[in-house]
Design a protein around this motif. Structure first.
Motif, mmCIF file in Angstrom:
data_model
loop_
_atom_site.group_PDB
_atom_site.id
_atom_site.type_symbol
_atom_site.label_atom_id
_atom_site.label_comp_id
_atom_site.label_asym_id
_atom_site.label_seq_id
_atom_site.Cartn_x
_atom_site.Cartn_y
_atom_site.Cartn_z
ATOM 1 N N UNK A 1 0.882 -1.166 0.034
ATOM 2 C CA UNK A 1 0.098 0.068 0.072
ATOM 3 C C UNK A 1 0.855 1.132 0.006
ATOM 4 N N UNK A 2 2.009 1.208 0.628
ATOM 5 C CA UNK A 2 2.939 2.380 0.692
ATOM 6 C C UNK A 2 3.449 2.524 -0.494
ATOM 7 N N UNK A 3 3.729 1.306 -1.264
ATOM 8 C CA UNK A 3 4.229 1.462 -2.700
ATOM 9 C C UNK A 3 3.212 1.895 -3.610
ATOM 10 N N UNK A 4 2.033 1.871 -3.488
ATOM 11 C CA UNK A 4 1.013 2.646 -4.370
ATOM 12 C C UNK A 4 0.853 3.938 -4.022
ATOM 13 N N UNK A 5 0.902 4.531 -2.657
ATOM 14 C CA UNK A 5 0.840 5.611 -2.391
ATOM 15 C C UNK A 5 2.097 6.437 -2.958
ATOM 16 N N UNK B 1 4.250 13.349 -6.271
ATOM 17 C CA UNK B 1 4.826 14.511 -7.459
ATOM 18 C C UNK B 1 5.884 13.990 -8.166
ATOM 19 N N UNK B 2 6.739 13.062 -7.393
ATOM 20 C CA UNK B 2 7.895 12.764 -8.120
ATOM 21 C C UNK B 2 7.861 11.508 -8.978
ATOM 22 N N UNK B 3 6.609 11.109 -9.155
ATOM 23 C CA UNK B 3 6.329 9.877 -9.836
ATOM 24 C C UNK B 3 5.150 10.240 -10.889
ATOM 25 N N UNK B 4 3.919 9.612 -10.844
ATOM 26 C CA UNK B 4 2.877 9.618 -11.795
ATOM 27 C C UNK B 4 2.146 10.931 -11.725
ATOM 28 N N UNK C 1 3.390 14.030 -10.740
ATOM 29 C CA UNK C 1 4.404 14.755 -11.258
ATOM 30 C C UNK C 1 4.059 14.799 -12.827
ATOM 31 N N UNK C 2 3.985 13.672 -13.638
ATOM 32 C CA UNK C 2 3.898 13.636 -14.799
ATOM 33 C C UNK C 2 2.638 14.255 -15.307
ATOM 34 N N UNK C 3 1.598 14.080 -14.521
ATOM 35 C CA UNK C 3 0.342 14.187 -15.051
ATOM 36 C C UNK C 3 0.304 15.776 -14.922
ATOM 37 N N UNK C 4 0.713 16.405 -14.052
ATOM 38 C CA UNK C 4 0.971 17.823 -13.745
ATOM 39 C C UNK C 4 1.539 18.503 -14.916
ATOM 40 N N UNK C 5 2.506 17.884 -15.411
ATOM 41 C CA UNK C 5 3.313 18.581 -16.505
ATOM 42 C C UNK C 5 2.708 18.361 -17.733
ATOM 43 N N UNK C 6 1.588 17.294 -18.141
ATOM 44 C CA UNK C 6 0.831 17.202 -19.020
ATOM 45 C C UNK C 6 -0.260 18.267 -19.066
#
Length: 758
Positions: free
Chosen positions: A249-253, A258-261, A263-268
């Motif tokens: 569950x910690x992995x999913x969080x 922002x440093x993972x998925x 952050x990429x979404x915000x960039x797009x």
């Protein structure tokens, strides 16, 4: 080799454009087959030549420049023959053509495979090697498989213009034509509104936003809700899970940081795409990267990424209230899969046209669209629908075409067609209160098929004399649970009152096949041959009895109800249904209701029922033919599958013989026989059915005036002569052409399809 194929399939499905996909594919094949060269030549429409678009091994400078016509070189021969060519030494072949810019003179072994989509050669996939040898059978089979995977991607790119990125910027799709299946006659011109499926990452359209900060906040709000969900599940299961399992569950969080998925979404989003589109893009890319990893554990994480993406998307869709979208004037609704539920919920005030990526012209969604009188095209499987939101399009519901960003010239042509058809419609409206009587006095009752609330007023406006099919499943499909007996009674009463004293034929709940209830899912390998129609309701008599009771209570004091049983295949089903009906009548009479037993009929929809018509006729009060399903089962053609839509033929000789047989057998028992399939909605089909002896024709309300005009424009003897000629013909296409010409000769040309652009 299977692992290599799986990797290539993933690359094809996840690539953002065709150039990227081609580059990845030629590299993968070149390394995977341990060959020296892998190249792709694509057909270029302006030059009519096969252009080298990607290569691993040939000179890079030749990409986009080297080309061959279909009459040049071995590549041209592969394209011309549309079959693989495997050579030990290409230079010795008579068709060999030297292209100095490629540097291919060093390579001898040659294997070329055509890239074919829907019988059209889009290009050629080639591997070459310096050694003189033949590629073995497994290598050739592998190349054929890859070319089949590549064909769909290239077809979409070819249609949208994205295949030409090296020469031209794909800023427009002007006059691009997409071919599908004609599902609702008419022409519509307007802007596209893409209806995304709930929690479907692959169906999210791209949309431009101006308030970037607000869109980012919407995304963060959805993200926080997903984080709270994950924390809640983790806490609830804390005592039941081991330490390493809880760590997941910690992995999913962390994946949502922002440093993972995130952050990429915000960039797009900052690049201008709305939150849903940005999320879809990022999740699809990340999942594809995981899916091609060598490590099995990491490869499985692709499923986790998509699951997280769907959870975030669900909250984003809730925030956007998709059901409250304000349609622009003359909106063209585009969906990945048009469903009866969508049609039941959408407001039709501003809706001009419908387009569905999946489905066919004979799906139930298409049938409902026709009943609404909306130009519709189904089964445009190569449509890049995610890129169409807001674009101006033409929906040609006559030929099954969609034009994106049409030129002024094309717009002018279709606006004139639209004007002419409006004039014909206005002229046909004058027939509303006139009966459908042939010139020699034969009267043909014309009833309608209904299901949507708006169908009632539309049917009355067009002069319908009754309802031959009320699809009771529609009210079930637009709810989140089974409607109560009282709710059903109120719904049915409106239909019965609107048409009283004329007859209203209510089909009992017909689910299964392509009609499902969200709260009563039916998962089967082959749903059209599975648990559907009367089979479901007899297995659930509590559902059947509630519905029958509601129908009976709704008819109290009106007595214009007729009940019809769908998908009947045996006399047992008829006998059991009659037993349950008698029970419901008796119980309601005991409760003090003034109820009479209504006429009961069966639908002839499967071959088994065709040969039991007389047995059924001894047990019921009328016979009704569902010609749509009957044709599907006789021809073994799934009418929802656009790949075989061309094989579904209402005028197939076998279908016509079955229809004639049913009418003849029913009349031997002196019982009324009607038809409520789409064939009755066509002027030519109506004339044939009248000649066969059908007592009632039931159709969508939109086409009723056209059918009435056709019947009033001929003599019964003319219709019979037409049928006798058709009965001697043995080809469905020839029958269709003959009927089209015959309608024109009878002076009914205004009822046929208008002349359309080539």
């Amino acid at each position: 080799m299977l692992e290599l194929l799986r990797k290539i399939v993933q690359e094809v499905s996840s690539a953002q454009n065709v150039e990227t996909a081609l580059d990845m594919i030629v590299r993968s094949i070149q390394r995977g087959l341990h060959t020296d060269v892998c190249s792709v030549y694509l057909f270029d429409h302006p030059t009519q030549r096969y252009v080298l678009r990607a290569s691993q091994g040939l000179n890079v400078d030749a990409i986009g420049r080297a080309s061959l016509s279909s009459s040049e070189g071995i590549v041209g021969l592969v394209a011309r023959r549309a079959e693989p060519i495997n050579l030990e030494d290409a230079e010795t072949h008579a068709a060999y053509c030297y292209l100095p810019e490629t540097g291919e003179e060093r390579y001898h072994a040659f294997l070329g495979v055509p890239i074919i989509h829907q019988r059209r050669v889009l290009g050629v996939l080639v591997v070459q090697q310096q050694a003189t040898r033949r590629y073995d059978e497994s290598e050739e089979a592998f190349m054929v498989t890859v070319s089949a995977q590549l064909a769909g991607l290239i077809s979409v790119a070819d249609a949208t213009g994205s295949a030409d990125q090296r020469e031209r910027a794909p800023t427009r799709m002007a006059d691009r034509r997409f071919d599908g299946v004609a599902a609702g006659a008419g022409v519509a011109i307007g802007p596209v509104v893409v209806m995304a499926s709930l929690a479907n990452l692959d169906a999210v359209p791209d949309k431009t936003v101006t308030d970037i900060d607000a869109e980012i906040q919407i995304f963060y709000n959805a993200l926080e809700r997903v984080r709270n969900d994950i924390r809640g599940v983790s806490e609830r299961l804390a005592e039941k899970l081991r330490h390493d399992e809880k760590a997941l569950f910690d992995v999913y969080l962390r994946m949502l940081d922002d440093s993972a998925i995130a952050g990429e979404v915000v960039t797009v989003i900052r690049l201008g795409n709305w939150a849903q589109g940005a999320l879809s893009q990022v999740i699809t890319t990340n999942a594809a990267q995981f899916a091609v990893m060598e490590d099995p554990y990491l490869r499985e994480r692709a499923t986790d990424v998509r699951d997280l993406g769907r959870r975030v998307l669900t909250y984003l869709q809730e925030a956007s209230n998709p059901g409250d979208i304000e349609l622009p004037e003359n909106a063209i609704l585009v969906a990945e899969e048009l469903s009866p539920t969508i049609l039941g919920e959408v407001s039709t005030d501003k809706l001009a046209g419908l387009v569905s990526v999946h489905g066919s012209g004979n799906s139930h969604a298409a049938i409902l669209a026709r009943s609404m009188g909306i130009p519709t095209v189904m089964g445009i499987v190569d449509l890049p629908f995610r890129r169409l939101d807001g674009r101006l399009v033409i929906v040609d519901g006559y030929s099954g075409r969609l034009y994106v960003e049409p030129s002024e010239e094309l717009l002018g042509i279709y606006r004139e067609i639209h004007r002419e058809q409006a004039e014909v419609t206005a002229e046909l409206a004058t027939l509303r209160d006139l009966p459908a009587i042939t010139k020699d006095g034969h009267r043909m009752p014309l009833w309608v098929n209904t299901g949507l609330t708006a169908d009632v007023s539309r049917a009355l406006e067009r002069g319908a004399e009754g309802i031959g099919l009320y699809r009771t499943e529609i009210p079930f499909m637009v709810r989140d649970f089974f409607p109560s007996e009282m709710e059903q009674t109120q719904i049915y009463r409106k239909q019965l009152e609107a048409f009283a004293p004329h007859p209203v034929t209510m089909r009992t709940l017909d689910i299964g096949g392509d009609k499902s209830l969200p709260y009563f899912p039916i998962k089967e390998e082959n749903p059209f041959l599975g648990w559907r129609g009367i089979r479901v309701t007899l297995d659930h008599p509590e559902i059947f009895l509630v519905q029958i009771r509601a129908m009976l209570r709704a008819s109290e004091g009106l007595d214009n109800l007729r009940i019809m049983l769908p998908m009947v295949t045996s006399v047992y089903e008829v006998d059991e249904s009659n037993r349950l009906l008698d029970r419901a009548v008796r119980e309601l009479q005991e409760d003090g209701h003034d109820i009479k037993r209504p006429p009961v009929g069966v639908m002839i929809e499967v071959p088994a029922a065709v040969y039991q018509v007389r047995l059924f006729a001894k047990r019921v009060d009328f016979i009704s033919v569902g010609s749509n399903d009957l044709a599907q089962y006789l021809l073994a053609v799934d009418r929802n599958n656009p790949r075989v839509a061309g094989l579904y033929m209402s005028y197939h000789p076998a279908v016509l013989k079955a229809l004639e047989y049913i009418a003849r057998e029913a009349h031997k028992e002196a019982i009324q026989v009607s038809i409520c399939g789409e064939m009755a909605s066509e002027p030519a089909g109506a004339l044939l059915l009248m000649a066969m002896g059908y007592d009632v024709l039931s159709m969508n309300a939109t086409n009723l005036p056209r059918v009435k005009s056709a019947i009033r424009g001929v003599r019964l003897e003319q219709a019979r002569t037409l049928f006798y000629k058709v009965r001697r013909m043995d080809d469905a296409d020839k029958i269709q052409s003959f009927l089209t010409e015959a309608i024109r000769r009878m002076g009914l040309g205004q009822l046929s399809q208008p002349d359309l652009p080539a």
